[in-house]
Structure formats: C-alpha cells, structure tokens
Design an enzyme around this catalytic site. Structure first.
Site, PDB file in Angstrom:
ATOM      1  N   GLU A 112       0.969  -1.640   0.331  1.00  0.00           N
ATOM      2  CA  GLU A 112      -0.190  -0.034   0.817  1.00  0.00           C
ATOM      3  C   GLU A 112       0.746   0.822  -0.081  1.00  0.00           C
ATOM      4  O   GLU A 112       1.932   1.095   0.984  1.00  0.00           O
ATOM      5  CB  GLU A 112      -1.021   0.248   0.900  1.00  0.00           C
ATOM      6  N   CYS A 125       4.019   8.142   1.247  1.00  0.00           N
ATOM      7  CA  CYS A 125       4.819   7.184   2.339  1.00  0.00           C
ATOM      8  C   CYS A 125       4.820   6.613   1.008  1.00  0.00           C
ATOM      9  O   CYS A 125       3.494   5.495   0.591  1.00  0.00           O
ATOM     10  CB  CYS A 125       3.538   7.354   2.868  1.00  0.00           C
ATOM     11  N   CYS A 132       8.539  -7.620   7.241  1.00  0.00           N
ATOM     12  CA  CYS A 132       9.380  -7.399   6.944  1.00  0.00           C
ATOM     13  C   CYS A 132      10.587  -8.015   8.381  1.00  0.00           C
ATOM     14  O   CYS A 132       8.736  -9.059   8.574  1.00  0.00           O
ATOM     15  CB  CYS A 132       9.347  -5.630   8.146  1.00  0.00           C
ATOM     16  N   CYS A 136       9.755  -6.146  15.865  1.00  0.00           N
ATOM     17  CA  CYS A 136       9.121  -4.791  16.543  1.00  0.00           C
ATOM     18  C   CYS A 136       7.860  -4.931  17.513  1.00  0.00           C
ATOM     19  O   CYS A 136       7.016  -5.866  16.538  1.00  0.00           O
ATOM     20  CB  CYS A 136       8.799  -3.499  15.969  1.00  0.00           C
ATOM     21  N   CYS A 139       3.984  -3.559  15.837  1.00  0.00           N
ATOM     22  CA  CYS A 139       3.917  -3.102  14.986  1.00  0.00           C
ATOM     23  C   CYS A 139       3.946  -4.930  13.614  1.00  0.00           C
ATOM     24  O   CYS A 139       4.291  -5.773  14.087  1.00  0.00           O
ATOM     25  CB  CYS A 139       5.770  -3.317  14.122  1.00  0.00           C
ATOM     26  N   GLY A 198       8.715  -2.671   5.909  1.00  0.00           N
ATOM     27  CA  GLY A 198       9.621  -2.554   5.664  1.00  0.00           C
ATOM     28  C   GLY A 198      11.018  -2.227   6.371  1.00  0.00           C
ATOM     29  O   GLY A 198      10.612  -0.958   6.968  1.00  0.00           O
ATOM     30  N   GLU A 199      11.794  -2.392   5.916  1.00  0.00           N
ATOM     31  CA  GLU A 199      13.082  -1.884   6.797  1.00  0.00           C
ATOM     32  C   GLU A 199      13.788  -0.924   5.600  1.00  0.00           C
ATOM     33  O   GLU A 199      14.164  -1.873   5.103  1.00  0.00           O
ATOM     34  CB  GLU A 199      13.954  -2.949   7.886  1.00  0.00           C
ATOM     35  N   SER A 252      13.223   5.292  14.550  1.00  0.00           N
ATOM     36  CA  SER A 252      12.391   4.845  15.193  1.00  0.00           C
ATOM     37  C   SER A 252      12.586   4.707  16.945  1.00  0.00           C
ATOM     38  O   SER A 252      13.362   3.051  16.866  1.00  0.00           O
ATOM     39  CB  SER A 252      11.874   3.649  14.924  1.00  0.00           C
ATOM     40  N   LEU A 253      12.665   5.017  17.890  1.00  0.00           N
ATOM     41  CA  LEU A 253      13.667   4.724  18.869  1.00  0.00           C
ATOM     42  C   LEU A 253      12.836   4.594  19.838  1.00  0.00           C
ATOM     43  O   LEU A 253      12.853   3.449  20.391  1.00  0.00           O
ATOM     44  CB  LEU A 253      14.290   6.748  19.540  1.00  0.00           C
ATOM     45  N   HIS A 254      11.040   4.577  20.501  1.00  0.00           N
ATOM     46  CA  HIS A 254      10.631   4.721  20.923  1.00  0.00           C
ATOM     47  C   HIS A 254      11.157   4.370  22.707  1.00  0.00           C
ATOM     48  O   HIS A 254       9.792   4.045  22.894  1.00  0.00           O
ATOM     49  CB  HIS A 254       9.346   3.386  20.038  1.00  0.00           C
ATOM     50  N   ASN A 329      -0.543   2.494  17.477  1.00  0.00           N
ATOM     51  CA  ASN A 329      -2.506   2.187  16.089  1.00  0.00           C
ATOM     52  C   ASN A 329      -2.338   0.023  16.778  1.00  0.00           C
ATOM     53  O   ASN A 329      -1.934  -0.397  15.775  1.00  0.00           O
ATOM     54  CB  ASN A 329      -1.565   2.274  14.444  1.00  0.00           C
ATOM     55  N   CYS A 372     -11.353  -2.178   8.078  1.00  0.00           N
ATOM     56  CA  CYS A 372      -9.491  -2.832   8.613  1.00  0.00           C
ATOM     57  C   CYS A 372     -10.557  -3.786   9.162  1.00  0.00           C
ATOM     58  O   CYS A 372      -9.892  -5.260   8.968  1.00  0.00           O
ATOM     59  CB  CYS A 372      -9.214  -1.771   9.163  1.00  0.00           C
TER      60      CYS A 372
HETATM   61  N1  SAH Z   1      10.999  -0.200   9.561  1.00  0.00           N
HETATM   62  C1  SAH Z   1      11.261   0.734   9.193  1.00  0.00           C
HETATM   63  C2  SAH Z   1      10.474   1.803   8.550  1.00  0.00           C
HETATM   64  C3  SAH Z   1       8.938   1.164   8.882  1.00  0.00           C
HETATM   65  S1  SAH Z   1       7.938   1.595  10.157  1.00  0.00           S
HETATM   66  C4  SAH Z   1      10.968   1.622  11.008  1.00  0.00           C
HETATM   67  O1  SAH Z   1      10.783   0.829  11.409  1.00  0.00           O
HETATM   68  O2  SAH Z   1      11.398   2.631  10.946  1.00  0.00           O
HETATM   69  C5  SAH Z   1       7.625   2.931  10.182  1.00  0.00           C
HETATM   70  C6  SAH Z   1       6.839   4.134  10.995  1.00  0.00           C
HETATM   71  O3  SAH Z   1       5.906   3.004  12.298  1.00  0.00           O
HETATM   72  C7  SAH Z   1       8.392   3.678  12.680  1.00  0.00           C
HETATM   73  O4  SAH Z   1       8.791   4.030  13.624  1.00  0.00           O
HETATM   74  C8  SAH Z   1       7.735   2.379  13.381  1.00  0.00           C
HETATM   75  O5  SAH Z   1       7.836   2.596  14.119  1.00  0.00           O
HETATM   76  C9  SAH Z   1       6.407   2.963  13.312  1.00  0.00           C
HETATM   77  N2  SAH Z   1       5.351   2.037  14.011  1.00  0.00           N
HETATM   78  C10 SAH Z   1       4.797  -0.132  13.180  1.00  0.00           C
HETATM   79  N3  SAH Z   1       4.162  -0.228  14.053  1.00  0.00           N
HETATM   80  C11 SAH Z   1       3.242   1.019  14.217  1.00  0.00           C
HETATM   81  C12 SAH Z   1       1.786   0.850  15.142  1.00  0.00           C
HETATM   82  N4  SAH Z   1       0.944  -0.372  15.493  1.00  0.00           N
HETATM   83  N5  SAH Z   1       1.149   2.625  15.156  1.00  0.00           N
HETATM   84  C13 SAH Z   1       2.359   3.097  15.190  1.00  0.00           C
HETATM   85  N6  SAH Z   1       3.444   3.303  14.573  1.00  0.00           N
HETATM   86  C14 SAH Z   1       3.546   2.193  14.356  1.00  0.00           C
HETATM   87 FE1  SF4 Z   2       7.265  -2.781  11.633  1.00  0.00          FE
HETATM   88 FE2  SF4 Z   2       9.908  -0.842  11.461  1.00  0.00          FE
HETATM   89 FE3  SF4 Z   2      10.183  -2.731  13.235  1.00  0.00          FE
HETATM   90 FE4  SF4 Z   2      10.196  -4.048  10.727  1.00  0.00          FE
HETATM   91  S1  SF4 Z   2      11.090  -2.698  11.933  1.00  0.00           S
HETATM   92  S2  SF4 Z   2       8.610  -4.780  12.271  1.00  0.00           S
HETATM   93  S3  SF4 Z   2       8.536  -1.994   9.704  1.00  0.00           S
HETATM   94  S4  SF4 Z   2       8.743  -1.033  12.862  1.00  0.00           S
END
Ligand code: SAH
Ligand code: SF4
Length: 399
Positions: A112, A125, A132, A136, A139, A198-199, A252-254, A329, A372
C-alpha cells in the site's frame, strides 16, 4: 515455421519505468544502439519517462521512428497495477498496488502506498519491502510471513503511479474528488517518506538507487531534503545512507533505555541506544536546518510517563533533532494499547518546553480505515496493517 521457432516463447517485455540510468543505457545497448549514441539516447528516454511521464514509446517525438519501434518491441513502460483506490474525506488517498511477479514462484506482491495532501505540500509514503524481517513487538508488519525486498523499479513505480493518478506529470489532470496542494510550482507529490512496509536499510541498494532516480534533475527532480528514510536502527548502514543518498533520516526510537527498547525493537540488542545515537551524531549532512526525526510511538503505561519524556529530552541533547509522537495503532491481538490523549498531551508539553516542536495531529484518513477490522485473509490483513501503519505515521508532524 521451424520447430525451433515454435519452441521459443516470445520474451516478456522488460519494463523501463523505474529503471536507473545504468539500466536504461544497458537496455539500449542490448538492442544494438551504437556506443557513441548511448548516452544521448538514454538522456532522451530519461526525459520522456521521468520528466514527461509518458506511458507509451510513440509519444517520444524526438526519437526516430525505427528506433522507437525497436525499443517498443523489447521494452514496456508499464507501471505496477493499482488494484484499489480509496479517497478519504480529508483528501488522503490510498492505493493498493500489485507488483508484477518477479519469478515463477512469485504471485506478485501487494503493497500500500498512502498520499497525504496538505495546502503547501503532498507527501507520499512508500514501502521498501513486502513485510519485514524485524519483529518490533508493536508492529504488525513484523508478524507477516511473506517477506521480500522490493526492487528499485518497484519503489520508483509507487511514485510514478501516484503522479499518474494525481495528474502530476505535464499535461496531467488533477483528480476532482480530493485535494492536491495548490500554489505556483507546488507539485502534488513534493515529499517522499520511506515509512511504509519494511526496513529500508535492509534493502539499502534498492532504496539508494531509487532515491537516485527520484532526485535526478533531468527527471523527477525531487529534492533530497524532501525525502525521509525511516529506520529502526540499522547502525552499520546509516552513514552510507547519508553519504550515498543525501536523504533525511528518521529513527524509530520508541524508548529511552535499552531494557525497554530491547523489548520493543529487538534489533536494539544488536545496536543499542548509545551506538544508535552515535550514528545519528555522525549522520552526514545532519544540522539544525536538516534535523533528524525521532519517532516515538505512544504505548499506554509502557513508555509514556513524564519521566520518560524528560529522559527523551536528555537523551537527544545536543543532537539536531525533532520528535514525532505517534499514537499507537492497535491491531488484532496486539499486546499494547494507545496512550490516553491527556497522557500524550502531557508528554508532548514536556518535549515542547524543552524546545522541540512535537505536534500530534489528528490522524488523517480515518474514514477510509473503517473496514480494516473486517478483513479476513492473510493478504487482506497485510493490507489492513500497511494501511494502519502508514496512516498513523503520516498523521504526525512530518515536513
Ligand atoms: N521499518 C522502518 C520504517 C517503517 S515503519 C522503521 O521501523 O522505522 C514506520 C514507523 O511506523 C516506525 O517508526 C514504526 O516504529 C512505526 N510503527 C510500526 N507499527 C506501529 C503501530 N502499530 N502504531 C504506530 N506506529 C507504528
Ligand atoms: Fe515494523 Fe519497522 Fe520494526 Fe519492521 S522495523 S517490524 S516495519 S517497526
């Protein structure tokens, strides 16, 4: 007709939409264009494909007919197929895009692509992989079995499809059922974020080459400052990304400590926060004018306390940073919940008082997400996940 002729199936045309300059040049050499003409012919084709966005070879008026015919016999300008389009009330668009199969066992990956228009810009985007390999825990993409890298052409193809649909090539007609940014010189697609599936740094070459095609001044001419690559922290590739692509970086620090980040982003066990932040300090081209975006997903009771907001500010001290707070989300079976709105606001206030803009905008395109939860098949779940993830990330403060 001889038996040999009967036995040889016609070769499928090779797609040139999405090709790099080197690929285009090779393609022309293959059909016998003489060495001395190669550069000039490749430049002509490049202009038609990427600047003008033509979808058929006969439209290339300054190329001699016999050569056009030879090119058309062997090559095509087919884009990936748009299987579905949804338009939100707020103008957000989503396309479900099917890539042509890359081999005999590939059914054709679906990804998508989300387009978010604003008054002065339009952000696309894009995805870099189907699924992936990282897991995480918050995700859904990481839970999908189907994983493959997208090719350079498939990444560029997402942009071509978007520009076709938005009337963003010369002579194109903008859709009437949604917004596109207006103003002189403003393009429908002005910004690209690699925040889909994806990464990107696990598909480094294809992403780098795609950025090369997108930013080429004779073609699509997108500004490198308006291309952002988001990584979960693949430290060894970060320097090369900056040096070889010139793209903006999002990380993506989190979490603000390794114990928690190990759980949320398991890649942290290999590249802990200290190494990640050092790679950010060393990121080529980072400056106050080209800040690194730190993404921080708001997980209820997990990483959303005021103490963590303060720790985040301390951690990023001295770095040219901006912070994106992403409301989590949820997806079916997800082990987390999204932080409450007042908690997000409190977190955001602390970050804001420390001098970081941290807008948490109303998510865009919610209305077209409605179905969804009802989706059933694996590939539909995949679509739903991609949709959710792209939505939420684009909903918060990107420039
Ligand atoms: N793989 C890369 C890029 C794609 S993910 C990465 O992880 O950075 C893009 C962003 O979406 C990242 O910051 C990821 O942590 C975030 N993301 C993944 N799942 C999510 C969710 N369920 N709710 C909100 N953000 C999410
Ligand atoms: Fe999701 Fe990005 Fe983590 Fe892959 S690296 S699992 S796309 S948040």
């Amino acid at each position: 007709m001889t038996a040999a002729a009967l036995a040889t199936p016609p070769r499928a045309p090779v797609v040139l939409a999405g090709a790099t300059r080197a690929e285009l040049t090779r393609a022309l050499a293959e059909i016998g264009v003489p060495e001395r003409e190669l550069r000039m012919r490749a430049t002509q084709l490049w202009h038609w494909i990427y600047h003008r966005g033509v979808r058929e070879f006969p439209a290339m008026r300054n190329i001699a007919r016999p050569l056009v015919e030879r090119i058309a016999e062997r090559f095509s300008l087919t884009r990936p197929e748009v299987v579905a389009e949804q338009v939100s009330e707020d103008g957000t668009r989503k396309w479900l895009i099917r890539m042509p199969p890359v081999g005999p066992h590939d059914k054709g990956a679906e990804i998508e692509c989300v387009y978010i228009p604003e008054s002065d810009r339009g952000t696309l985007c894009v995805s870099s992989q189907v699924g992936c390999t990282l897991n995480c825990t918050f995700c859904h993409t990481g839970t999908q079995k189907l994983v493959r890298n997208l090719t350079t052409a498939e990444i560029v193809g997402q942009v071509l499809v978007a520009r076709d649909r938005l009337g963003d090539f010369p002579g194109g007609v903008a859709p009437t059922d949604g917004l596109v940014p207006s103003g002189e010189g403003v393009r429908a697609v002005s910004n690209i974020v690699f925040m889909g599936m994806g990464e990107p740094l696990y598909n480094f070459e294809a992403v780098r080459d795609a950025i090369g095609v997108l930013t080429d001044g004779d073609g699509l001419s997108l500004s490198r400052r308006r291309i952002t690559v988001s990584t979960s922290g693949v430290v060894p590739q970060m320097e090369a990304l900056g040096r070889e692509s010139g793209a903006m970086l999002a990380v993506s620090l989190h979490a603000t400590n390794d114990a928690l980040r190990d759980k949320l982003v398991p890649l942290n066990k290999r590249y802990p926060i200290k190494d990640l932040l050092q790679a950010c300090r060393d990121y080529p081209g980072a400056s106050n004018a080209r800040r690194i975006t730190f993404e921080y997903v708001m997980l209820k009771g997990v990483n959303d306390s005021p103490a963590e907001a303060k720790a985040l500010v301390r951690l990023l001290k001295g770095l040219p940073a901006k912070i994106n707070l992403i409301p989590f989300n949820p997806w079916p079976g997800s082990p987390y919940e999204c932080s409450d709105w007042p908690t997000i606001e409190r977190f955001s206030d602390i970050v804001f008082s420390a001098g970081y803009a941290s807008p948490v905008r109303t998510p865009r395109g919610r209305d077209i997400l409605a179905a969804c939860g009802q989706l059933k098949s694996e590939s539909e779940k995949l679509r739903a996940r991609a949709r959710m993830m792209l939505e939420e990330n684009l909903a918060v403060g990107l420039d």
